[in-house]
Write a protein that holds these residues in place. Structure first.
Motif, PDB file in Angstrom:
ATOM      1  N   CYS A 251      -0.069  10.957   0.651  1.00 46.31           N
ATOM      2  CA  CYS A 251       0.971  10.087   0.127  1.00 46.31           C
ATOM      3  C   CYS A 251       0.504   8.704  -0.341  1.00 46.31           C
ATOM      4  O   CYS A 251       0.851   8.298  -1.449  1.00 46.31           O
ATOM      5  N   PRO A 252      -0.265   7.952   0.444  1.00 47.85           N
ATOM      6  CA  PRO A 252      -0.644   6.608  -0.022  1.00 47.85           C
ATOM      7  C   PRO A 252      -1.426   6.614  -1.331  1.00 47.85           C
ATOM      8  O   PRO A 252      -1.223   5.747  -2.181  1.00 47.85           O
TER       9      PRO A 252
ATOM     10  N   TYR B  52       0.990   7.377  -4.099  1.00 46.24           N
ATOM     11  CA  TYR B  52       1.766   6.167  -4.367  1.00 46.24           C
ATOM     12  C   TYR B  52       0.937   5.188  -5.211  1.00 46.24           C
ATOM     13  O   TYR B  52       1.424   4.645  -6.197  1.00 46.24           O
ATOM     14  N   ALA B  53      -0.331   4.976  -4.807  1.00 43.59           N
ATOM     15  CA  ALA B  53      -1.206   4.055  -5.544  1.00 43.59           C
ATOM     16  C   ALA B  53      -1.409   4.523  -6.979  1.00 43.59           C
ATOM     17  O   ALA B  53      -1.388   3.721  -7.904  1.00 43.59           O
ATOM     18  N   ALA B  54      -1.576   5.821  -7.181  1.00 44.81           N
ATOM     19  CA  ALA B  54      -1.761   6.352  -8.538  1.00 44.81           C
ATOM     20  C   ALA B  54      -0.518   6.076  -9.385  1.00 44.81           C
ATOM     21  O   ALA B  54      -0.620   5.692 -10.551  1.00 44.81           O
TER      22      ALA B  54
ATOM     23  N   SER C 236     -11.822  -0.043   3.511  1.00 46.78           N
ATOM     24  CA  SER C 236     -10.570   0.659   3.672  1.00 46.78           C
ATOM     25  C   SER C 236     -10.281   1.541   2.464  1.00 46.78           C
ATOM     26  O   SER C 236     -10.416   1.117   1.329  1.00 46.78           O
ATOM     27  N   VAL C 237      -9.857   2.741   2.728  1.00 47.81           N
ATOM     28  CA  VAL C 237      -9.451   3.642   1.658  1.00 47.81           C
ATOM     29  C   VAL C 237      -8.297   3.025   0.877  1.00 47.81           C
ATOM     30  O   VAL C 237      -8.230   3.095  -0.336  1.00 47.81           O
ATOM     31  N   LEU C 238      -7.379   2.371   1.597  1.00 48.21           N
ATOM     32  CA  LEU C 238      -6.186   1.798   0.975  1.00 48.21           C
ATOM     33  C   LEU C 238      -6.338   0.337   0.584  1.00 48.21           C
ATOM     34  O   LEU C 238      -5.455  -0.222  -0.038  1.00 48.21           O
TER      35      LEU C 238
ATOM     36  N   ALA D 193       0.815  -1.215   0.000  1.00 46.25           N
ATOM     37  CA  ALA D 193       0.000   0.000   0.000  1.00 46.25           C
ATOM     38  C   ALA D 193       0.851   1.269   0.000  1.00 46.25           C
ATOM     39  O   ALA D 193       0.315   2.367  -0.021  1.00 46.25           O
ATOM     40  N   GLY D 194       2.191   1.117   0.027  1.00 43.28           N
ATOM     41  CA  GLY D 194       3.075   2.280  -0.023  1.00 43.28           C
ATOM     42  C   GLY D 194       3.693   2.654   1.304  1.00 43.28           C
ATOM     43  O   GLY D 194       4.228   3.748   1.448  1.00 43.28           O
TER      44      GLY D 194
END
Length: 113
Positions: free
Chosen positions: A71-72, A75-77, A92-94, A12-13
């Motif tokens: 940031c997460p 990172y995902a993008a 979960s958002v992540l 997830a970063g």
């Protein structure tokens, strides 16, 4: 089990967004293995509990950063642009799962599941 949670945060970063926290958790995992190998099971059990508290803290920090578009999600993008599939979860958002603590050291030693 704890190591799989670490890998989940990494995916997830976590190492990108919170490298110091992730390094501390990784060091704790290595110490747990050394303590188990040295038959210091009480110490390993205590450190495992500390490790889960640290993992939960990082998970919550990353969720909060993601909710603010931080940031997460950046990172995902970037990972999506590189062709990697992000984690997925309804709650979960992540895409991080809810993490029950292991009942004993044997579950920790199983590693990623």
């Amino acid at each position: 089990m704890s190591q799989s949670r670490y890998l989940e945060l990494k995916k997830a970063g976590g190492e990108y967004c919170l490298p110091g926290q992730m390094s501390i958790i990784n060091d704790q995992h290595r110490l747990i293995i050394y303590e188990i190998d040295g038959d210091l099971l009480g110490d390993a059990s205590n450190r495992l509990s500390e490790s889960f508290s640290a993992l939960e803290k990082v998970r919550l920090m990353m969720e909060a950063m993601a909710e603010d578009g931080g940031c997460p999600l950046q990172y995902a993008a970037g990972m999506i642009q590189k062709g990697h599939e992000p984690l997925r979860s309804r709650d979960s958002v992540l895409g991080l799962s809810d993490w029950p603590r292991p009942a004993n050291l044997r579950l920790f030693m199983r590693g990623p599941q």
